[in-house]
Write a protein that holds these residues in place. Structure first.
Motif, mmCIF file in Angstrom:
data_model
loop_
_atom_site.group_PDB
_atom_site.id
_atom_site.type_symbol
_atom_site.label_atom_id
_atom_site.label_comp_id
_atom_site.label_asym_id
_atom_site.label_seq_id
_atom_site.Cartn_x
_atom_site.Cartn_y
_atom_site.Cartn_z
ATOM 1 N N ARG A 302 1.391 -1.612 0.341
ATOM 2 C CA ARG A 302 -0.363 -0.291 0.080
ATOM 3 C C ARG A 302 0.676 1.260 0.453
ATOM 4 O O ARG A 302 1.362 0.960 0.503
ATOM 5 N N PRO A 303 0.211 1.865 -0.871
ATOM 6 C CA PRO A 303 1.194 3.616 -1.048
ATOM 7 C C PRO A 303 0.915 4.391 1.003
ATOM 8 O O PRO A 303 0.544 4.161 1.689
ATOM 9 N N PRO A 304 1.438 5.708 0.688
ATOM 10 C CA PRO A 304 1.917 5.773 1.915
ATOM 11 C C PRO A 304 0.203 7.109 1.765
ATOM 12 O O PRO A 304 -0.440 6.850 0.928
ATOM 13 N N ALA A 305 0.185 7.013 3.060
ATOM 14 C CA ALA A 305 -1.241 7.971 3.472
ATOM 15 C C ALA A 305 -1.485 8.931 2.689
ATOM 16 O O ALA A 305 -0.444 9.582 2.754
ATOM 17 N N TRP A 306 -2.793 9.109 2.246
ATOM 18 C CA TRP A 306 -2.985 10.497 1.594
ATOM 19 C C TRP A 306 -3.821 11.720 2.483
ATOM 20 O O TRP A 306 -5.400 10.696 2.952
ATOM 21 N N ILE A 307 -3.946 12.532 2.814
ATOM 22 C CA ILE A 307 -4.420 13.396 3.672
ATOM 23 C C ILE A 307 -5.055 14.549 2.508
ATOM 24 O O ILE A 307 -4.272 14.927 1.778
ATOM 25 N N ARG A 309 -6.583 18.302 0.955
ATOM 26 C CA ARG A 309 -7.222 19.090 1.317
ATOM 27 C C ARG A 309 -8.463 19.125 2.239
ATOM 28 O O ARG A 309 -9.910 18.475 1.865
ATOM 29 N N GLY A 310 -8.468 20.331 3.175
ATOM 30 C CA GLY A 310 -9.971 20.540 3.620
ATOM 31 C C GLY A 310 -9.907 19.115 5.037
ATOM 32 O O GLY A 310 -11.120 18.947 5.681
ATOM 33 N N ALA A 311 -9.099 18.316 4.998
ATOM 34 C CA ALA A 311 -8.959 16.860 5.900
ATOM 35 C C ALA A 311 -8.416 17.590 7.882
ATOM 36 O O ALA A 311 -7.428 18.838 7.045
ATOM 37 N N GLU A 312 -8.563 17.465 8.609
ATOM 38 C CA GLU A 312 -8.226 17.858 9.706
ATOM 39 C C GLU A 312 -8.411 16.591 10.403
ATOM 40 O O GLU A 312 -8.777 15.734 10.784
ATOM 41 N N GLU A 313 -6.251 16.302 10.900
ATOM 42 C CA GLU A 313 -5.840 15.665 12.135
ATOM 43 C C GLU A 313 -5.441 16.121 12.995
ATOM 44 O O GLU A 313 -4.615 17.158 12.995
ATOM 45 N N ASP A 314 -6.168 15.573 14.755
ATOM 46 C CA ASP A 314 -4.998 16.159 15.286
ATOM 47 C C ASP A 314 -5.247 14.770 16.528
ATOM 48 O O ASP A 314 -5.977 14.063 16.798
ATOM 49 N N ARG A 315 -3.470 14.162 16.226
ATOM 50 C CA ARG A 315 -3.001 13.614 17.920
ATOM 51 C C ARG A 315 -3.986 12.027 16.641
ATOM 52 O O ARG A 315 -4.842 11.553 17.371
ATOM 53 N N VAL A 316 -3.221 11.474 15.221
ATOM 54 C CA VAL A 316 -3.708 10.596 15.146
ATOM 55 C C VAL A 316 -2.464 9.662 14.559
ATOM 56 O O VAL A 316 -2.116 9.908 14.014
ATOM 57 N N LEU A 317 -3.315 8.287 14.808
ATOM 58 C CA LEU A 317 -2.062 7.698 14.212
ATOM 59 C C LEU A 317 -2.249 6.510 12.792
ATOM 60 O O LEU A 317 -3.783 6.320 12.660
ATOM 61 N N VAL A 318 -1.617 7.300 11.508
ATOM 62 C CA VAL A 318 -2.058 6.529 10.354
ATOM 63 C C VAL A 318 -1.543 5.626 9.946
ATOM 64 O O VAL A 318 0.224 6.350 9.359
ATOM 65 N N SER A 319 -2.116 4.694 9.323
ATOM 66 C CA SER A 319 -1.390 4.018 8.897
ATOM 67 C C SER A 319 -1.330 4.288 7.301
ATOM 68 O O SER A 319 -1.687 4.680 6.535
ATOM 69 N N ARG A 320 -0.448 2.963 5.920
ATOM 70 C CA ARG A 320 -0.164 2.732 5.227
ATOM 71 C C ARG A 320 -1.872 3.085 4.288
ATOM 72 O O ARG A 320 -2.412 1.674 4.787
ATOM 73 N N GLY A 321 -1.549 2.883 3.069
ATOM 74 C CA GLY A 321 -2.963 2.683 2.403
ATOM 75 C C GLY A 321 -4.163 3.823 2.853
ATOM 76 O O GLY A 321 -5.367 3.798 2.129
ATOM 77 N N CYS A 322 -4.036 4.457 3.612
ATOM 78 C CA CYS A 322 -5.055 4.945 4.189
ATOM 79 C C CYS A 322 -5.759 6.199 3.697
ATOM 80 O O CYS A 322 -4.596 7.440 3.023
ATOM 81 N N ARG A 323 -6.949 6.757 3.488
ATOM 82 C CA ARG A 323 -6.842 8.231 2.243
ATOM 83 C C ARG A 323 -8.333 8.960 3.740
ATOM 84 O O ARG A 323 -9.219 7.754 3.488
ATOM 85 N N LEU A 324 -7.941 10.210 3.602
ATOM 86 C CA LEU A 324 -8.063 10.382 4.683
ATOM 87 C C LEU A 324 -9.077 11.790 4.546
ATOM 88 O O LEU A 324 -8.485 13.035 3.496
ATOM 89 N N GLY B 40 7.269 8.455 -1.522
ATOM 90 C CA GLY B 40 8.104 7.130 -0.207
ATOM 91 C C GLY B 40 8.137 6.353 0.049
ATOM 92 O O GLY B 40 9.081 6.203 0.523
ATOM 93 N N TYR B 41 7.052 5.040 -0.930
ATOM 94 C CA TYR B 41 8.077 3.943 -0.735
ATOM 95 C C TYR B 41 8.964 3.019 -1.715
ATOM 96 O O TYR B 41 9.351 2.463 -1.574
ATOM 97 N N TYR B 42 8.757 3.660 -2.671
ATOM 98 C CA TYR B 42 9.315 2.633 -4.151
ATOM 99 C C TYR B 42 10.809 3.643 -4.632
ATOM 100 O O TYR B 42 10.574 4.458 -3.743
ATOM 101 N N ILE B 299 1.964 11.065 3.113
ATOM 102 C CA ILE B 299 2.635 11.198 3.832
ATOM 103 C C ILE B 299 3.309 9.260 4.466
ATOM 104 O O ILE B 299 2.274 8.618 4.280
ATOM 105 N N SER B 300 3.738 9.357 4.380
ATOM 106 C CA SER B 300 4.572 7.596 5.108
ATOM 107 C C SER B 300 5.028 6.889 6.224
ATOM 108 O O SER B 300 4.679 8.232 7.290
ATOM 109 N N SER B 301 5.093 5.872 6.659
ATOM 110 C CA SER B 301 4.855 5.553 8.284
ATOM 111 C C SER B 301 6.306 6.884 8.896
ATOM 112 O O SER B 301 7.414 6.668 7.727
ATOM 113 N N ALA B 302 6.177 6.270 10.093
ATOM 114 C CA ALA B 302 7.684 6.445 10.998
ATOM 115 C C ALA B 302 7.878 7.741 10.381
ATOM 116 O O ALA B 302 8.980 8.613 10.761
ATOM 117 N N CYS B 303 6.447 8.780 10.273
ATOM 118 C CA CYS B 303 6.779 10.113 9.897
ATOM 119 C C CYS B 303 6.009 10.446 11.401
ATOM 120 O O CYS B 303 5.038 10.260 11.731
#
Lengths: 446, 404
Positions: A302-307, A309-324, B40-42, B299-303
């Motif tokens: 899975r690719p890096p998390a994508w966040i 425009r307009g999304a708001e995150e505060d104190r979140v752990l986000v894994s790969r492939g998330c789309r927020l 990021g990962y590639y 944004i990737s892991s461990a950031c």
């Protein structure tokens, strides 16, 4: 009191410890049902319960082992072992492959004397004595596969050898009111154990066993042959330790005070996750070097998390492939979680591939893998008084709502607090767009 | 009567992953283009490797002579693209000194010529020659199908492009046969540019390279293809998907913009990478702290993000502190953007520290892209203007513009 040790002595001591580690075998008891985790363990054993976005509980123990220099591991399973077996694979993700390294799953088996299910922790080890014999270790490290902690086992093995002990038990202090959930020990001035009680109704010590034991292998085998082979002593806490103590065995207590959580309840599971997202949280996955199997659930693809425009995150752990695209606060998101525009997620744990539809709002909820929440649904509202769960009053009484794997919450549905939704439930077909606080819905397939 | 058994078709791929020193400024001082990190990962070479995996092509030789260490680490034995196992394999093929005194590859065709024994050893019927620095998702099976249907000696993947001097252009007849081919012409006769994706009949390739070797031919575009067009059956196969070439710093940056706009979709394309390389496998999820503001970014892991990130792509292990602003940038991993620092339209290589309150780069109107080399440090409060280049391991106080 001896003087400062020389560099030469230091090297020799290090060499001895390295040898002791090479001659150690680790056995992980991973058969626990963990029934208080409710729907999270309907389809998987407790050690396989997901944790911290990308991990499973057993990753902590396995990573501790490899980080401690222990390289031979047997995992004793019996309850719903499939996800665990898949997860462990050949052990390569923990570096447990090679000429001197291995990890083996040890399921229950029928022996010559007609065995079947394990009767307790000691019985499980007794039925795998063949595995111990094959490795002929000097020390056997017994561990639980479902605790969240970061511990170096090498100093414990070192302490065991230095104390000349037959068994060493890792212990820690807890508030006295929690002590009755554990085995409690009394120790003398030199940390030798002088009393052991398993889950006492009225505890007299707040020093508890963490379920981590180092045995001298010869002693372990002999005691199991003597007491457990007859079926009389199937459990370490209830039977073996009290007998060892009265029989004069040297039992040493290794006190340890780092972060340790037996995430045995939904509340403990939730609180540990909140420790992850607090800025100064005690749980630091990065420093702990916890490893996991990324081939599972396609995590590695899975690719890096994508966040957006307009999304708001505060104190979140986000894994790969998330789309927020929505708002997420104080939450943990496993790989592939999708949060659509206008959705609000607060203080929640969302596992792999959960989808939260546009405008949906949820708080204080645990959503297992592949749960789908339709647009404008609400989960975790308490304006109906937030009654405790009728069917599971001890599991769901603190305002959490849990939704089992693959369940579907239709658009505009309302789900209260302390609600339990069983895996695979499709609320629409139940014709219940509103689930009041304290209710349990869906088919209990387990 | 004897029964002649049919042998299953065997295909090997050869990836040209060479590259020269400093083609992409400081980014390729220590690694070939094909090993450049992306999204990021590639690494760029993951695109052809993943395409091969999905096409079921199980043997690939990677021709590399420039700083191959990062490529060797990354490809390993190819297990991450399913090349590991009996009868399969991914191999780096570095230059070597043979009996008749070969040495460095003198051109891409020369590199393949010197490794023809790889083709022979695998008893290959077809040889797919690819480049390691292209970003695209292609089903090679369609190309192979057309190649066999037409009984071609060579099939060249082509794509309609603006006519400029960067590519080779082919003129096709109505059956797709190449009538004319010119490498980097000043006035292209066609808008069908070669993607330097070649599918050769193995025997035709061996013959052509052997003949050309005698005549001193070393490049596919300049020597092999023009020679084959006149003597052999050479066809064009048109590809209309996304394709990008990380030939310049600008094109590398543009590809990241294409990622942010969704034109490149690594998830849908099924691109795989090696996670063990660079320790990505052992990394925890991304942590977004309070006060973070993120807009259209990967944004990737461990950031750990506590500052602002806009229109950017961040590799694993980057710390973006409170009050820092990263805008329109590509950050390649393990770095730290300290509190109050500002990074705009920059490509920041691995393990770079941007000090507190430093300002790196600027808006497009202020100048070109800013490059910060690997393990460089930009001092607190320093100003690195748009278009500047900070060398690897440099400790930059402040820099003038356009030092490239």
């Amino acid at each position: 009191m001896s003087g400062p040790i020389t560099h030469r002595e230091e090297l020799r001591a290090g060499e001895r410890l390295a040898r002791d580690l090479r001659h150690s075998l680790a056995l992980i008891l991973a058969g626990g049902v963990g029934s208080r985790l409710n729907v999270l363990v309907r389809q998987r054993a407790k050690p396989a319960v997901p944790f911290g976005g990308i991990y499973r509980l057993i990753d902590f123990t396995l990573s501790n082992l490899i980080n401690s220099g222990l390289e031979r591991v047997g995992i004793l399973t019996q309850y719903l072992p499939y996800s665990l077996t898949d997860h462990i694979g050949d052990g390569r993700h923990w570096g447990l492959v090679g000429r001197t390294r291995e990890v083996r799953i040890l399921p229950p088996h029928q022996g010559a004397s007609g065995s079947d299910w394990y009767l307790g922790t000691a019985d499980a080890i007794y039925r795998n004595l063949g595995y111990i014999h094959r490795h002929d270790p000097e020390f056997v490290l017994l561990l639980s596969g479902d605790h969240v902690y970061h511990m170096d086992y090498a100093p414990m093995i070192d302490a065991h050898v230095r104390a000349g002990a037959d068994v060493t038990i890792a212990v820690r202090r807890v508030p006295m009111e929690q002590a009755s959930d554990f085995g409690t020990v009394h120790v003398d001035r030199d940390s030798y154990i002088v009393g052991f009680e398993e889950k006492p109704a009225v505890p007299t010590s707040n020093l508890i066993s963490m379920g981590i034991y180092v045995f001298s292998a010869r002693v372990l085998v002999e005691r199991l042959m003597r007491w457990t082979s007859t079926g009389a002593a199937p459990d370490f806490g209830h039977h073996i330790f009290p007998r060892m103590l009265s029989g004069g065995d040297r039992m040493f207590a290794y006190e340890w005070s780092g972060y340790w959580e037996d995430v045995g309840t939904l509340r403990a599971y939730f609180d540990s996750h909140m420790d992850l997202v607090r800025a100064e949280g005690a749980l630091d996955l990065s420093a702990w070097r916890i490893r996991t199997n990324l081939d599972e659930s396609r995590v590695g693809d899975r690719p890096p998390a994508w966040i957006a425009r307009g999304a708001e995150e505060d104190r979140v752990l986000v894994s790969r492939g998330c789309r927020l695209e929505g708002t997420v606060t104080e939450s943990i998101l496993s790989p592939g979680v999708v949060i659509e525009r206008g959705a609000h997620v607060h203080r929640s744990i969302l596992m792999h591939d959960v989808r939260i539809g546009a405008g949906a709002k949820l708080e204080h909820a645990i959503l297992d893998k592949q749960v789908e929440v339709g647009h404008d649904a609400r989960i975790g509202f308490s304006d109906d008084g937030g009654r405790i769960n009728e069917r599971f009053p001890t599991h769901l009484d603190g305002g959490l709502t849990v939704i089992g794997k693959g369940a579907r919450v239709p658009e505009r549905a309302r789900i209260g607090t302390n609600v339990c939704v069983f895996p695979g439930s499709v609320l629409r077909t139940l014709g219940r767009p509103t689930v009041a606080s304290g209710e349990t819905v869906g088919e209990d397939s387990a | 009567m004897s029964f002649r058994g049919v042998k299953p078709l065997r295909i090997v791929a050869m990836i040209l992953a060479g590259g020269r020193v400093g083609e992409l400024s400081v980014l390729t001082l220590r690694r070939p283009k094909s090993a450049l990190p992306f999204a990021g990962y590639y690494r760029i070479i993951d695109f052809p490797l993943s395409n091969l995996m999905r096409a079921g092509i199980q043997n690939v030789g990677i021709l590399s002579q420039y700083r191959p260490a990062s490529l060797i680490d990354h490809v390993g034995v190819g297990e991450h693209w399913d090349f590991a196992g009996l009868g399969r394999g991914a191999k780096i093929l570095p230059p070597f000194r043979g009996a008749d005194a070969s040495d460095w590859y003198r051109g891409n065709a020369d590199a393949v010529y010197q490794n023809l024994n790889y083709v022979r050893d695998h008893d290959a019927d077809l040889v797919l020659v690819l480049s390691g620095d292209h970003i695209y998702s292609m089903d090679y099976r369609e190309m192979i199908e057309r190649h066999l249907e037409r009984g071609a000696d060579l099939t060249i993947a082509v794509k309609r492009m603006d006519r400029d001097e960067r590519f080779g252009y082919a003129v096709l007849d109505q059956d797709g046969r190449v009538l004319d081919y010119e490498e980097k012409p000043s006035h292209p006769k066609s808008d069908l540019a070669s993607l330097t994706i070649y599918l050769f009949d193995a025997r035709a390739l061996t013959d052509a390279l052997t003949v050309l070797r005698a005549e001193g031919g070393v490049e596919f575009g300049r020597h092999v293809i023009p020679a084959m067009v006149s003597a052999r059956r050479v066809f064009g196969w048109e590809f209309d998907g996304y394709w990008a070439y990380t030939r310049t710093v600008e094109s590398y940056y543009q590809a990241h913009q294409d990622l942010l706009s969704g034109r490149i979709d690594v998830d849908r394309w099924g691109v795989r990478s090696n996670l063990v390389d660079a320790g990505i496998a052992g990394q925890p999820p991304l942590r977004i702290g309070s006060g973070a503001k993120i807009e259209n970014s990967f944004i990737s892991s461990a950031c750990v993000v506590e500052g602002a990130v806009e229109e950017s792509v961040i590799s694993p292990g980057v710390i973006i502190e409170r009050g820092a602003i990263v805008r329109g940038s590509v950050i390649l991993g393990r770095g730290r953007i300290a509190a109050g620092a500002r990074v705009e339209r920059a490509i920041v290589d691995k393990a770079v520290v941007i000090g507190e309150g430093a300002a790196v780069g600027g808006a497009a109107a202020e100048g070109g892209l800013t490059l910060i080399g690997k393990e460089a440090r930009v001092e607190a409060g320093a100003r690195i203007p748009a278009g500047a280049v900070v060398q690897p391991e440099e400790i930059a106080q402040s820099a003038r513009g356009d030092t490239a």
